[in-house]
Design an enzyme around this catalytic site. Structure first.
Site, PDB file in Angstrom:
ATOM      1  N   GLY A  12       0.753  -0.994   0.086  1.00  0.00           N
ATOM      2  CA  GLY A  12      -0.266  -0.023  -0.015  1.00  0.00           C
ATOM      3  C   GLY A  12       0.937   1.422   0.103  1.00  0.00           C
ATOM      4  CG  ASP A  13       0.119   3.957   2.154  1.00  0.00           C
ATOM      5  OD1 ASP A  13      -0.982   4.372   1.852  1.00  0.00           O
ATOM      6  OD2 ASP A  13       0.346   3.578   3.134  1.00  0.00           O
ATOM      7  N   GLY A  15       1.780   5.068  -4.051  1.00  0.00           N
ATOM      8  CA  GLY A  15       1.915   6.352  -4.840  1.00  0.00           C
ATOM      9  C   GLY A  15       0.790   5.859  -6.125  1.00  0.00           C
ATOM     10  CE  LYS A  16      -2.953   1.848  -4.003  1.00  0.00           C
ATOM     11  NZ  LYS A  16      -2.061   1.853  -3.036  1.00  0.00           N
ATOM     12  N   GLY A  40      -5.737   5.856   1.471  1.00  0.00           N
ATOM     13  CA  GLY A  40      -5.596   7.193   1.606  1.00  0.00           C
ATOM     14  C   GLY A  40      -4.773   7.516   0.241  1.00  0.00           C
ATOM     15  CG  HIS A  41      -5.741   6.399  -3.069  1.00  0.00           C
ATOM     16  ND1 HIS A  41      -6.550   5.677  -3.903  1.00  0.00           N
ATOM     17  CD2 HIS A  41      -5.265   5.437  -2.403  1.00  0.00           C
ATOM     18  CE1 HIS A  41      -6.499   4.418  -3.717  1.00  0.00           C
ATOM     19  NE2 HIS A  41      -5.631   4.307  -2.621  1.00  0.00           N
ATOM     20  CB  THR A  42      -1.591  11.790  -1.370  1.00  0.00           C
ATOM     21  OG1 THR A  42      -1.917  11.184  -0.315  1.00  0.00           O
ATOM     22  CG2 THR A  42      -1.262  13.251  -0.980  1.00  0.00           C
ATOM     23  CD  GLN A 222      -7.110  -1.112   0.795  1.00  0.00           C
ATOM     24  OE1 GLN A 222      -8.078  -1.600   0.233  1.00  0.00           O
ATOM     25  NE2 GLN A 222      -7.535   0.234   1.545  1.00  0.00           N
ATOM     26  NE  ARG A 303       2.216   5.421   4.458  1.00  0.00           N
ATOM     27  CZ  ARG A 303       1.857   6.512   3.671  1.00  0.00           C
ATOM     28  NH1 ARG A 303       3.062   7.033   2.872  1.00  0.00           N
ATOM     29  NH2 ARG A 303       0.872   6.988   3.412  1.00  0.00           N
ATOM     30  CE  LYS A 329       7.016   8.936  -1.232  1.00  0.00           C
ATOM     31  NZ  LYS A 329       6.430   8.729  -0.037  1.00  0.00           N
ATOM     32  CB  VAL A 412      11.698  12.389  -9.987  1.00  0.00           C
ATOM     33  CG1 VAL A 412      12.398  11.300 -10.626  1.00  0.00           C
ATOM     34  CG2 VAL A 412      11.010  13.402 -11.074  1.00  0.00           C
TER      35      VAL A 412
HETATM   36  P1  GDP Z   1      -1.583   5.592  -2.700  1.00  0.00           P
HETATM   37  O1  GDP Z   1      -2.098   5.117  -1.617  1.00  0.00           O
HETATM   38  O2  GDP Z   1      -0.668   4.335  -3.052  1.00  0.00           O
HETATM   39  O3  GDP Z   1      -2.157   6.436  -3.539  1.00  0.00           O
HETATM   40  O4  GDP Z   1       0.061   6.415  -2.072  1.00  0.00           O
HETATM   41  P2  GDP Z   1      -0.322   7.602  -0.892  1.00  0.00           P
HETATM   42  O5  GDP Z   1      -1.027   8.738  -1.348  1.00  0.00           O
HETATM   43  O6  GDP Z   1      -0.947   7.020   0.453  1.00  0.00           O
HETATM   44  O7  GDP Z   1       1.262   7.985  -0.642  1.00  0.00           O
HETATM   45  C1  GDP Z   1       2.089   8.164  -1.429  1.00  0.00           C
HETATM   46  C2  GDP Z   1       2.613   9.539  -1.004  1.00  0.00           C
HETATM   47  O8  GDP Z   1       4.025   9.653  -1.940  1.00  0.00           O
HETATM   48  C3  GDP Z   1       1.724  10.629  -1.153  1.00  0.00           C
HETATM   49  O9  GDP Z   1       2.155  11.669  -0.149  1.00  0.00           O
HETATM   50  C4  GDP Z   1       2.328  11.184  -2.608  1.00  0.00           C
HETATM   51  O10 GDP Z   1       2.040  12.733  -2.674  1.00  0.00           O
HETATM   52  C5  GDP Z   1       3.756  11.014  -2.569  1.00  0.00           C
HETATM   53  N1  GDP Z   1       4.295  10.664  -4.062  1.00  0.00           N
HETATM   54  C6  GDP Z   1       3.972   9.782  -5.092  1.00  0.00           C
HETATM   55  N2  GDP Z   1       4.993   9.746  -5.885  1.00  0.00           N
HETATM   56  C7  GDP Z   1       5.940  10.279  -5.471  1.00  0.00           C
HETATM   57  C8  GDP Z   1       7.135  10.652  -5.832  1.00  0.00           C
HETATM   58  O11 GDP Z   1       7.708  10.143  -7.248  1.00  0.00           O
HETATM   59  N3  GDP Z   1       8.164  11.251  -5.247  1.00  0.00           N
HETATM   60  C9  GDP Z   1       8.073  11.839  -4.044  1.00  0.00           C
HETATM   61  N4  GDP Z   1       8.780  12.368  -3.182  1.00  0.00           N
HETATM   62  N5  GDP Z   1       6.651  11.549  -3.655  1.00  0.00           N
HETATM   63  C10 GDP Z   1       5.794  10.882  -4.127  1.00  0.00           C
HETATM   64  P1  IMO Z   2      -3.892   2.628   0.497  1.00  0.00           P
HETATM   65  O1  IMO Z   2      -4.980   2.573  -0.786  1.00  0.00           O
HETATM   66  C1  IMO Z   2      -1.521   0.859   3.504  1.00  0.00           C
HETATM   67  C2  IMO Z   2      -3.597  -1.979   6.053  1.00  0.00           C
HETATM   68  C3  IMO Z   2      -3.582  -1.557   7.601  1.00  0.00           C
HETATM   69  C4  IMO Z   2      -3.665  -2.900   8.322  1.00  0.00           C
HETATM   70  C5  IMO Z   2      -4.322  -3.788   7.430  1.00  0.00           C
HETATM   71  C6  IMO Z   2      -5.876  -4.082   7.542  1.00  0.00           C
HETATM   72  O2  IMO Z   2      -3.820   3.907   0.827  1.00  0.00           O
HETATM   73  O3  IMO Z   2      -2.523   1.895  -0.307  1.00  0.00           O
HETATM   74  P2  IMO Z   2      -7.938  -2.710   7.372  1.00  0.00           P
HETATM   75  O4  IMO Z   2      -8.556  -1.263   7.973  1.00  0.00           O
HETATM   76  O5  IMO Z   2      -8.148  -2.619   5.773  1.00  0.00           O
HETATM   77  O6  IMO Z   2      -8.741  -3.727   7.995  1.00  0.00           O
HETATM   78  O7  IMO Z   2      -6.450  -2.815   7.662  1.00  0.00           O
HETATM   79  O8  IMO Z   2      -4.446  -3.131   5.876  1.00  0.00           O
HETATM   80  N1  IMO Z   2      -3.959  -0.993   5.132  1.00  0.00           N
HETATM   81  C7  IMO Z   2      -3.451  -0.174   4.420  1.00  0.00           C
HETATM   82  N2  IMO Z   2      -2.003   0.050   4.358  1.00  0.00           N
HETATM   83  N3  IMO Z   2      -2.197   1.762   2.647  1.00  0.00           N
HETATM   84  C8  IMO Z   2      -3.664   1.366   2.702  1.00  0.00           C
HETATM   85  O9  IMO Z   2      -4.484   1.868   1.638  1.00  0.00           O
HETATM   86  C9  IMO Z   2      -4.185   0.462   3.427  1.00  0.00           C
HETATM   87  N4  IMO Z   2      -5.388   0.091   3.770  1.00  0.00           N
HETATM   88  C10 IMO Z   2      -5.362  -0.842   4.906  1.00  0.00           C
HETATM   89  O10 IMO Z   2      -2.804  -0.580   8.035  1.00  0.00           O
HETATM   90  O11 IMO Z   2      -2.270  -3.251   8.544  1.00  0.00           O
HETATM   91 MG    MG Z   3      -2.314   5.421   0.639  1.00  0.00          MG
END
Ligand code: GDP
Ligand code: IMO
Ligand code: MG
Length: 425
Positions: A12-13, A15-16, A40-42, A222, A303, A329, A412
């Site tokens: 997860g997280d 940078g989807k 949480g998608h940013t 996720q 994280r 990243k 980047v």
């Molecule tokens: P997601 O859940 O997969 O959509 O990812 P998140 O949004 O939770 O976390 C990714 C974080 O990395 C966010 O704060 C983005 O703004 C940031 N991000 C995404 N791509 C890049 C990158 O290439 N470089 C940097 N420095 N930040 C990035």
């Molecule tokens: P995005 O879409 C990272 C993790 C939780 C926990 C496990 C189960 O932003 O990548 P849940 O509440 O789903 O039953 O929790 O999954 N988890 C994530 N970790 N990014 C996420 O979403 C997540 N969604 C759930 O931290 O370990």
């Molecule tokens: Mg996220």
């Protein structure tokens, strides 16, 4: 390419959302197919940060029709908080569609999530406490309430009252505080009324769109290793983020899909408990967390961090039929003198061929690393592969070689335009 899936290749997280934002330019429908407001998608546009939990990341484009499909579990208070936040910032949500088949999350799901975590004691999963697991459990038990149920307000109120009353018994038996049933019925009746105009049969909507030549982007939340079936069970979420889940969760068939993009960071992170072979508990791990701003968008939790794991990524290619990778990243590794990539696993001194099928085995893995020199240059302004320092190019070449699919995009920086289209040397 009419239908593209974007799926997280790690925990997860990755940078989807940023990659979805980039691909949204070429798509009419952007569709969430599983998960809920645990995501949480940013996306960062001109210094403005949009943090989305439920509404597809493509919403920021006027031409995009954002769709919450049947596989998602929907928390109505969060949905409308998000609609209000976006509308206040000038982003229209009038085209949003919510599947009549999507299940709704209620306060009793959150209460059960908290009770289940408390009962696990030291063995907590570390869920987001959003009620995701209990909502999917109710769907599987065939007692869930769906978005389509709001169309008949009287019946909807009765369903909420019945379920709330039954769940209250279980919650109080488990030592939890009872929920105020009347208040809940009233509040959810209002939310249901607000939801009704957005509800439709999204399966017909998407297939009719495809018949007319529209392009569809399926947005995974996720990730592969949080998948209920394929992740590090029980330290997983309760849905199927893998590409197979994109079909079940959207109503598109496997043969509708053309392109499957796996998203990976240039290193690895994980939130919550569970095995993590390349985890760094030293200064390098602290640096990755600090420079990468690795704090949960939803829960604010730090994280866990570690080096990139290509064994995981190879398995993600198999599980999802990935056609390509987007690697984000890379800039976060700028300051490292040495950078490591895990290329194999060892257990009890022996190389491990297949990805371990049990979390207790994965916890015993010793990663085998390839070590490279760092590049010591800021990458954030680079926009062409030829502008990258040799060491960064070597990093990408090793990942492609080890994982076996091409990297197409390299991130980047956090801003919308901070990426380059990669072609290997
Ligand atoms: P997601 O859940 O997969 O959509 O990812 P998140 O949004 O939770 O976390 C990714 C974080 O990395 C966010 O704060 C983005 O703004 C940031 N991000 C995404 N791509 C890049 C990158 O290439 N470089 C940097 N420095 N930040 C990035
Ligand atoms: P995005 O879409 C990272 C993790 C939780 C926990 C496990 C189960 O932003 O990548 P849940 O509440 O789903 O039953 O929790 O999954 N988890 C994530 N970790 N990014 C996420 O979403 C997540 N969604 C759930 O931290 O370990
Ligand atoms: Mg996220």
């Amino acid at each position: 390419m009419p239908v593209t899936v974007v799926v997280g290749a790690q925990w997860g997280d990755e940078g989807k959302a940023k990659v979805i934002d980039l691909l949204s330019k070429e798509h009419t429908f952007v569709v969430r197919y599983q998960g809920g407001h645990n995501a949480g998608h940013t996306v960062v546009v001109d210094g403005e940060k949009y943090a989305l939990q439920l509404i597809p990341s493509g919403v920021l484009y006027e031409h995009v029709i954002p769709v919450i499909a049947n596989g998602v579990v929907v928390d109505l208070p969060t949905l409308f908080a998000e609609v209000d936040m976006l509308e206040k910032r000038g982003v229209s949500c009038s085209e949003l569609k919510v599947s009549s088949r999507a299940h709704l999350i209620f306060p009793w799901h959150q209460a059960h999530d908290a009770i289940a975590e408390a009962m696990r004691g030291d063995d907590k999963i570390g869920t987001t406490l959003k009620g995701i697991g209990p909502a999917y459990a109710d769907k599987a038990r065939r007692v869930g309430i769906r978005a389509g149920d709001v169309i008949d307000p009287e019946r909807f109120a009765t369903l909420v009252r019945e379920r709330a009353t039954a769940e209250n018994k279980l919650i109080t038996e488990a030592g939890g505080d009872p929920l105020d049933v009347d208040e809940m019925v009233e509040r959810f009746s209002e939310l249901g009324e607000r939801l009704a105009p957005f509800v439709c049969d999204t399966i017909s909507l998407l297939h009719n769109g495809l018949d007319r030549g529209a392009h569809v982007l399926l947005e995974g939340a996720q990730a592969t290793f949080l998948d209920l079936d394929h992740g590090t069970y029980p330290y997983v979420t309760s849905s199927n983020p893998t590409a197979g889940g994109a079909c079940a969760g959207s109503g598109l068939g496997p043969r509708d899909i053309d392109r499957i993009v796996g998203i990976t960071k240039a290193y690895t992170t994980r939130v919550g408990a569970g095995p993590f072979p390349t985890e760094l508990l030293d200064d390098d791990g602290e640096t990755l967390g600090r420079v990468g701003k690795e704090f949960g968008t939803v829960t604010g939790r730090a994280r866990r961090t570690g080096w990139l794991d290509c064994v995981m990524l190879r398995h993600a290619v198999r599980l999802n039929s990935l056609t390509e990778l987007a690697l984000t990243k890379l800039d976060i590794l700028d300051g490292f003198e040495k950078v490591k990539i895990c290329t194999a696993y060892r257990r009890n001194g022996q190389l491990v061929d297949d990805y371990p099928d049990r979390s207790d085995i994965l916890a015993e893995i010793e990663p085998v690393y390839e070590e490279l020199d760092g590049w010591g240059t800021a990458l954030s302004e680079k926009r062409e592969p030829g502008q990258l320092p040799d060491q960064a190019r070597e990093f990408l070449d090793i990942v492609e070689r080890e994982v076996g699919v091409p990297i197409k995009v390299v991130g980047v920086g956090a801003e919308r335009d901070d990426y380059l289209v990669w072609t290997s040397s």
